[in-house]
Design a protein around this motif. Structure first.
Motif, PDB file in Angstrom:
ATOM      1  N   SER A   1      64.469  39.958  38.658  1.00 21.38           N
ATOM      2  CA  SER A   1      63.050  40.329  38.853  1.00 21.38           C
ATOM      3  C   SER A   1      62.814  40.884  40.255  1.00 21.38           C
ATOM      4  O   SER A   1      61.958  41.755  40.439  1.00 21.38           O
ATOM      5  CB  SER A   1      62.129  39.139  38.555  1.00 21.38           C
ATOM      6  N   CYS A   2      63.573  40.424  41.236  1.00 19.22           N
ATOM      7  CA  CYS A   2      63.499  41.017  42.596  1.00 19.22           C
ATOM      8  C   CYS A   2      63.961  42.463  42.529  1.00 19.22           C
ATOM      9  O   CYS A   2      63.302  43.381  43.034  1.00 19.22           O
ATOM     10  CB  CYS A   2      64.394  40.271  43.592  1.00 19.22           C
ATOM     11  N   LYS A   3      65.134  42.631  41.885  1.00 22.26           N
ATOM     12  CA  LYS A   3      65.772  43.948  41.858  1.00 22.26           C
ATOM     13  C   LYS A   3      64.925  44.967  41.096  1.00 22.26           C
ATOM     14  O   LYS A   3      64.810  46.123  41.524  1.00 22.26           O
ATOM     15  CB  LYS A   3      67.162  43.831  41.235  1.00 22.26           C
ATOM     16  N   ALA A   4      64.329  44.533  39.992  1.00 22.17           N
ATOM     17  CA  ALA A   4      63.523  45.452  39.173  1.00 22.17           C
ATOM     18  C   ALA A   4      62.406  46.075  40.017  1.00 22.17           C
ATOM     19  O   ALA A   4      62.159  47.287  39.963  1.00 22.17           O
ATOM     20  CB  ALA A   4      62.934  44.707  37.979  1.00 22.17           C
ATOM     21  N   CYS A   5      61.755  45.241  40.799  1.00 22.80           N
ATOM     22  CA  CYS A   5      60.647  45.725  41.625  1.00 22.80           C
ATOM     23  C   CYS A   5      61.167  46.616  42.759  1.00 22.80           C
ATOM     24  O   CYS A   5      60.567  47.645  43.076  1.00 22.80           O
ATOM     25  CB  CYS A   5      59.877  44.537  42.180  1.00 22.80           C
ATOM     26  N   HIS A   6      62.292  46.208  43.362  1.00 22.23           N
ATOM     27  CA  HIS A   6      62.876  47.036  44.432  1.00 22.23           C
ATOM     28  C   HIS A   6      63.270  48.413  43.901  1.00 22.23           C
ATOM     29  O   HIS A   6      63.008  49.428  44.549  1.00 22.23           O
ATOM     30  CB  HIS A   6      64.108  46.342  45.025  1.00 22.23           C
ATOM     31  N   ASP A   7      63.884  48.438  42.723  1.00 20.61           N
ATOM     32  CA  ASP A   7      64.331  49.718  42.149  1.00 20.61           C
ATOM     33  C   ASP A   7      63.155  50.679  41.938  1.00 20.61           C
ATOM     34  O   ASP A   7      63.284  51.876  42.163  1.00 20.61           O
ATOM     35  CB  ASP A   7      65.041  49.490  40.805  1.00 20.61           C
TER      36      ASP A   7
ATOM     37  N   MET B   1      60.805  34.226  52.139  1.00 18.93           N
ATOM     38  CA  MET B   1      61.092  33.930  50.729  1.00 18.93           C
ATOM     39  C   MET B   1      62.570  34.203  50.414  1.00 18.93           C
ATOM     40  O   MET B   1      63.246  33.374  49.798  1.00 18.93           O
ATOM     41  CB  MET B   1      60.193  34.800  49.864  1.00 18.93           C
ATOM     42  N   ALA B   2      63.074  35.354  50.854  1.00 16.01           N
ATOM     43  CA  ALA B   2      64.474  35.718  50.592  1.00 16.01           C
ATOM     44  C   ALA B   2      65.428  34.723  51.244  1.00 16.01           C
ATOM     45  O   ALA B   2      66.468  34.376  50.673  1.00 16.01           O
ATOM     46  CB  ALA B   2      64.749  37.135  51.100  1.00 16.01           C
ATOM     47  N   SER B   3      65.067  34.243  52.416  1.00 17.25           N
ATOM     48  CA  SER B   3      65.928  33.279  53.106  1.00 17.25           C
ATOM     49  C   SER B   3      66.050  31.987  52.299  1.00 17.25           C
ATOM     50  O   SER B   3      67.152  31.469  52.096  1.00 17.25           O
ATOM     51  CB  SER B   3      65.352  33.003  54.504  1.00 17.25           C
TER      52      SER B   3
HETATM   53  C1  ASC Z   1      68.110  38.116  47.104  1.00 17.06           C
HETATM   54  C2  ASC Z   1      67.343  38.996  47.890  1.00 17.06           C
HETATM   55  C3  ASC Z   1      66.891  39.975  47.102  1.00 17.06           C
HETATM   56  C4  ASC Z   1      67.338  39.735  45.722  1.00 17.06           C
HETATM   57  C5  ASC Z   1      68.073  40.894  45.143  1.00 17.06           C
HETATM   58  C6  ASC Z   1      68.563  40.582  43.763  1.00 17.06           C
HETATM   59  O1  ASC Z   1      68.656  37.101  47.479  1.00 17.06           O
HETATM   60  O2  ASC Z   1      67.087  38.899  49.178  1.00 17.06           O
HETATM   61  O3  ASC Z   1      66.160  40.984  47.446  1.00 17.06           O
HETATM   62  O4  ASC Z   1      68.157  38.579  45.794  1.00 17.06           O
HETATM   63  O5  ASC Z   1      69.146  41.220  45.960  1.00 17.06           O
HETATM   64  O6  ASC Z   1      69.237  41.661  43.232  1.00 17.06           O
END
Ligand code: ASC
Length: 128
Positions: A117-123, A19-21
């Motif tokens: 939304s990616c970052k929020a969950c990672h944080d 997905m990230a790719s």
């Molecule tokens: C990306 C990726 C993430 C998110 C994150 C956004 O491309 O692989 O995990 O964006 O970095 O802040």
């Protein structure tokens, strides 16, 4: 679906990686790092939309330890985790609509919202 806890962990990590790719390919266009190609943006956004739902079937009980950065809070804050996942799915669906429109400004805005939304969950839910 999964024989062993490790299988679920491997599966969700693989889904996030692919997905990230594909998100990265759209983001690179939005950020002007690669030339805008409407057909490629559309194809990649579609893949992201499909993949974005897959990882969450694999956050099953018994998979909070092992080869994973998943925080235990995922299992103690299920409602919040599910809401964060749903938010990401929603923003990704909007990116897919934007990509189909071919409007680069709309794509840029949607890429920004997906990234948040990616970052929020990672944080909240991913260990360093
Ligand atoms: C990306 C990726 C993430 C998110 C994150 C956004 O491309 O692989 O995990 O964006 O970095 O802040």
């Amino acid at each position: 679906q999964f024989q062993k806890p490790e299988d679920a962990i491997k599966y969700r990590k693989a889904a996030f990686t692919v997905m990230a790719s594909h998100f990265g390919r759209v983001a690179a266009m939005a950020n002007g790092k690669v030339p805008f190609d409407a057909a490629a943006a559309q194809a990649n956004a579609d893949i992201v939309a499909t993949l974005s739902k897959l990882p969450f079937t694999a956050f099953i009980d018994g998979t909070s330890s092992g080869d994973t950065k998943a925080k235990p809070e995922i299992w103690t804050e299920q409602d919040k985790f599910k809401a964060a996942a749903a938010k990401m799915n929603d923003e990704v669906a909007k990116l897919n609509v934007a990509a189909k429109s071919g409007n680069i400004d709309q794509i840029k805005a949607a890429v920004g919202d997906v990234g948040k939304s990616c970052k929020a969950c990672h944080d909240s839910y991913r260990k360093e």
